[in-house]
Design a protein around this motif. Structure first.
Motif, PDB file in Angstrom:
ATOM      1  N   LYS A  73       0.830  -1.155  -0.082  1.00 27.18           N
ATOM      2  CA  LYS A  73      -0.093   0.244   0.083  1.00 27.18           C
ATOM      3  C   LYS A  73       0.908   1.120   0.057  1.00 27.18           C
ATOM      4  O   LYS A  73       1.318   1.491   0.999  1.00 27.18           O
ATOM      5  CB  LYS A  73      -0.919  -0.047   1.304  1.00 27.18           C
ATOM      6  N   THR A 101       4.239  -6.401   4.070  1.00 25.82           N
ATOM      7  CA  THR A 101       2.962  -5.506   4.099  1.00 25.82           C
ATOM      8  C   THR A 101       2.155  -6.122   5.423  1.00 25.82           C
ATOM      9  O   THR A 101       2.583  -7.023   6.084  1.00 25.82           O
ATOM     10  CB  THR A 101       2.307  -6.183   2.749  1.00 25.82           C
ATOM     11  N   SER A 102       1.302  -5.122   5.890  1.00 27.88           N
ATOM     12  CA  SER A 102       0.513  -5.495   6.738  1.00 27.88           C
ATOM     13  C   SER A 102      -0.662  -6.571   6.380  1.00 27.88           C
ATOM     14  O   SER A 102      -1.456  -7.150   6.949  1.00 27.88           O
ATOM     15  CB  SER A 102      -0.452  -4.507   7.434  1.00 27.88           C
ATOM     16  N   SER A 103      -0.916  -6.623   4.957  1.00 28.96           N
ATOM     17  CA  SER A 103      -2.292  -7.360   4.633  1.00 28.96           C
ATOM     18  C   SER A 103      -2.108  -8.764   4.499  1.00 28.96           C
ATOM     19  O   SER A 103      -0.758  -9.254   4.019  1.00 28.96           O
ATOM     20  CB  SER A 103      -2.635  -6.498   3.197  1.00 28.96           C
ATOM     21  N   LYS A 104      -3.010  -9.567   4.993  1.00 30.48           N
ATOM     22  CA  LYS A 104      -2.976 -10.861   4.414  1.00 30.48           C
ATOM     23  C   LYS A 104      -4.233 -11.500   3.939  1.00 30.48           C
ATOM     24  O   LYS A 104      -4.537 -12.546   3.623  1.00 30.48           O
ATOM     25  CB  LYS A 104      -2.496 -11.924   5.891  1.00 30.48           C
ATOM     26  N   GLU A 105      -4.619 -10.393   3.098  1.00 28.05           N
ATOM     27  CA  GLU A 105      -5.704 -10.811   1.967  1.00 28.05           C
ATOM     28  C   GLU A 105      -5.291 -11.749   1.112  1.00 28.05           C
ATOM     29  O   GLU A 105      -4.157 -11.166   0.467  1.00 28.05           O
ATOM     30  CB  GLU A 105      -6.428  -9.639   1.764  1.00 28.05           C
ATOM     31  N   ARG A 122       3.950 -10.897   6.112  1.00 27.42           N
ATOM     32  CA  ARG A 122       3.306 -10.105   6.722  1.00 27.42           C
ATOM     33  C   ARG A 122       3.693  -9.651   7.879  1.00 27.42           C
ATOM     34  O   ARG A 122       4.452 -10.252   8.894  1.00 27.42           O
ATOM     35  CB  ARG A 122       1.715 -10.899   7.042  1.00 27.42           C
ATOM     36  N   VAL A 125       2.358  -7.545  14.326  1.00 26.58           N
ATOM     37  CA  VAL A 125       2.186  -6.245  15.267  1.00 26.58           C
ATOM     38  C   VAL A 125       3.463  -6.272  16.422  1.00 26.58           C
ATOM     39  O   VAL A 125       4.009  -5.518  16.777  1.00 26.58           O
ATOM     40  CB  VAL A 125       0.745  -6.327  15.942  1.00 26.58           C
TER      41      VAL A 125
ATOM     42  N   SER B 188      -9.038  -2.518   4.660  1.00 25.55           N
ATOM     43  CA  SER B 188      -8.542  -1.302   5.325  1.00 25.55           C
ATOM     44  C   SER B 188      -8.260  -1.620   6.850  1.00 25.55           C
ATOM     45  O   SER B 188      -7.166  -1.027   7.242  1.00 25.55           O
ATOM     46  CB  SER B 188      -9.276  -0.137   5.028  1.00 25.55           C
ATOM     47  N   SER B 190      -7.625  -4.595   7.872  1.00 27.54           N
ATOM     48  CA  SER B 190      -6.302  -5.631   7.667  1.00 27.54           C
ATOM     49  C   SER B 190      -5.203  -4.697   7.767  1.00 27.54           C
ATOM     50  O   SER B 190      -3.920  -4.934   8.424  1.00 27.54           O
ATOM     51  CB  SER B 190      -6.351  -6.371   6.636  1.00 27.54           C
ATOM     52  N   HIS B 191      -5.084  -3.772   6.885  1.00 28.22           N
ATOM     53  CA  HIS B 191      -3.793  -2.933   6.609  1.00 28.22           C
ATOM     54  C   HIS B 191      -3.676  -1.965   7.507  1.00 28.22           C
ATOM     55  O   HIS B 191      -2.538  -1.659   8.373  1.00 28.22           O
ATOM     56  CB  HIS B 191      -3.966  -2.620   5.200  1.00 28.22           C
ATOM     57  N   ASP B 192      -4.680  -0.892   7.717  1.00 25.70           N
ATOM     58  CA  ASP B 192      -4.401   0.353   8.038  1.00 25.70           C
ATOM     59  C   ASP B 192      -4.479   0.567   9.656  1.00 25.70           C
ATOM     60  O   ASP B 192      -3.927   1.372  10.327  1.00 25.70           O
ATOM     61  CB  ASP B 192      -5.630   1.266   7.607  1.00 25.70           C
ATOM     62  N   ARG B 194      -3.797  -2.064  11.486  1.00 26.62           N
ATOM     63  CA  ARG B 194      -2.548  -2.596  12.278  1.00 26.62           C
ATOM     64  C   ARG B 194      -1.343  -1.972  11.909  1.00 26.62           C
ATOM     65  O   ARG B 194      -0.490  -1.857  12.977  1.00 26.62           O
ATOM     66  CB  ARG B 194      -2.274  -4.237  11.574  1.00 26.62           C
TER      67      ARG B 194
END
Lengths: 151, 404
Positions: A73, A101-105, A122, A125, B188, B190-192, B194
């Motif tokens: 992102k 990335t933060s996403s694990k979609e 991923r 945190v 969002s 999931s990403h923002d 976190r």
């Protein structure tokens, strides 16, 4: 006993969040990763550095990154678009790209691997886990992994 | 001779009388038939016509005149007058009917429109050519029915069906849009959401490491609490995402080996905590039809709970099995752990509802809500039995397994 020499090239970190940049640099330090680190703050800047354009026109083009850590992102050009451009260009198509990335979609995972990302990690945190993850990235991509021969 | 003439005359007269009597009777029968026919026409709302192919002479019944709104006294209309009544767009089809009638002796059907004194009407007609070689006649015969009312109703139904289709399309589009929004939202989340958590945790850790000596024990404890809370929120977000994915994901319907999934879940739990003394009993050969990933999540959550809520006992027993209840097969996960107060059983399956404090048993309160959602999506039901310190049993049904 064979002494394994770490890959010396710089690490290209593509990350827009300054906190994440600071934490990632800290994690590199904690893992004693000594490679120079180049930070690109968005996708367009990353491509300019990779293709020696704009402010990086004078960069030594023979200096390839040992590994590219790519956030998905990003403002302007997204991580996936950057990856697509890297894979489409002769000069960069063999670069090692690790999605960080933060996403694990599932969609992000599928799209990344479809565009031939080398890894997908991923960001946890828990910072201890993050340091561990960065250490693993360094161990694998800078030490264990044999890069493709230079063309 | 005279006598014989008189006899002949008498015979002729008698014959004439007899004949005219027959004729009268026949005439009466014809009259009766015609009247009956007219009544029948009126009752059925139909009209008849007949055309002599050779002479072109055309006869219309009273009923047909009623359908076309023409005056029976002026007789059947000629070809030009007739075609003028037919809707211009249907004239070609009508000419075609006559062509086909002339060509063969098949039955020809047509639905067409006319203007009855300026009013649009829908008619349905069937005609046939009848050649009687014995009598030497050649006729076109036809029946016509006014179907305007039926047509209007059909059109109404069709337009209704069309409206319904439109409505379904509109709703589907709305649902798609909502789903896309939900996708974007969970992306969002999931990403923002976190990202800042990582900063809080990361910099708290950096403070502890780099400036730990500048804090006293309380200060370090506070920072540890910040980190613990941050990590807990990270888990909450992950669990919520998993829950939303349960509703969003496409479901498969495949035979699933529940016993194997249960074994696998227990194996993972044992590997995480090899020091625990837990007797695990899994009934063999239990299968169901459903989504393998989702049903795996059900068993993971239920067995994970059983594992967790027996953790304060030195030895424990966790069981996965099935039983028949009211002719329906119920699967269950049973433990002999902390159990729960049945008075609060209703809250068990609601999101974020917990029956234990976090310092007693760690958890986010999303697991059982996820279980319930998955079981409901499979058309089944879930319920729990338990008592404080007497263990808990969670039952669930998967009707798909019966249907197949």
């Amino acid at each position: 006993m064979q002494v394994v020499q770490p890959t010396r090239g710089p690490i290209l970190l593509v990350e827009d969040n300054p906190d994440d940049v600071a934490l990632t640099l800290r994690a590199f330090r904690k893992n004693n990763i000594a490679n120079p680190i180049i930070v690109a703050r968005d996708g367009a800047e990353a491509l300019e550095w990779l293709f020696c354009e704009g402010p990086f026109a004078d960069r030594d083009a023979s200096e390839a990154p040992s590994v590219i850590l790519l956030d998905l992102k990003l403002p302007r050009l997204s991580g996936l678009e950057v990856l697509e451009r890297i894979r489409a260009d002769e000069r960069t198509k063999l670069h090692r790209v690790v999605i960080l990335t933060s996403s694990k979609e599932e969609d992000d995972l599928t799209a990344s691997y479809r565009l031939q990302a080398n890894s997908y990690i991923r960001k946890p945190v828990d910072f201890d886990e993050f340091i561990h993850a960065v250490g693993q990235i360094g161990l694998y991509w800078l030490i264990l992994n044999q890069p493709p021969p230079r063309v | 001779m005279l006598r014989s003439l008189a006899l002949l005359a008498t015979a002729v007269a008698v014959r004439f009388v007899v004949r005219s009597g027959r004729r009268r009777r026949r005439h009466a029968r014809v009259e009766h038939l015609l009247t009956t026919l007219e009544h029948a026409e009126e009752l059925a709302g139909v009209g008849f016509w007949e055309m002599d192919v050779r002479s072109g002479a055309l006869k219309w019944s009273e009923g047909l005149h009623a359908i076309y709104g023409t005056d029976p006294a002026s007789g059947a209309p000629d070809r030009v007058a007739f075609f003028e009544m037919v809707h211009p767009d249907d004239r070609r089809a009508m000419r075609d009917v006559f062509r086909r009638l002339s060509a063969s002796e098949t039955v020809v059907d047509i639905t067409f429109r006319i203007f009855r004194r300026g009013e649009l009407r829908w008619l349905q007609a069937r005609a046939e050519r009848k050649v009687d070689r014995r009598l030497g006649t050649d006729h076109f015969l036809g029946v016509t029915r006014d179907i305007t009312e039926e047509h209007r109703k059909t059109e109404e139904i069709e337009s209704h069906a069309h409206e319904l289709e439109e409505e379904v399309r509109r709703r589907t589009a709305q649902l798609d849009a909502t789903n896309r929004e939900l996708e974007a939202f969970s992306y969002s989340v999931s990403h923002d959401l976190r990202t800042p958590l990582r900063s809080i945790d990361g910099f708290s850790q950096a403070l502890l490491e780099d400036y730990g000596d500048k804090f006293d024990a309380d200060g370090r404890d506070y920072l540890q609490r910040v980190r613990a809370a941050t990590q807990r929120m990270g888990r909450l977000i992950d669990d919520l995402l998993a829950l939303s994915r349960v509703s969003r994901s496409e479901m498969q319907a495949r035979p699933v080996d529940l016993s194997a999934l249960a074994q696998q879940a227990l194996q993972e739990l044992r590997e995480q905590q090899p020091e625990r003394q837990v007797e695990c009993v899994v009934a063999p050969g239990l299968t169901a039809t459903g989504d393998p990933t989702l049903l795996g999540m059900v068993l993971h959550n239920l067995l994970g709970n059983a594992w967790k809520y027996t953790s304060r006992h030195s030895t424990a027993r966790v069981e996965f099995g099935a039983r028949e209840e009211n002719g329906q097969r119920e699967f269950f996960v049973r433990d002999d752990g902390a159990g729960f107060d049945p008075a609060h059983a209703g809250k068990l399956f609601a999101v974020f509802q917990r029956l234990h404090r976090v310092d007693e048993f760690e958890g986010t309160g999303v697991g059982l809500a996820t279980v319930a959602r998955i079981v409901h999506r499979h058309g089944g039901d879930v319920r729990a039995e338990g008592a404080v310190e007497r263990g808990a049993t969670f039952y669930f049904t998967l009707p798909g397994e019966r249907a197949r």
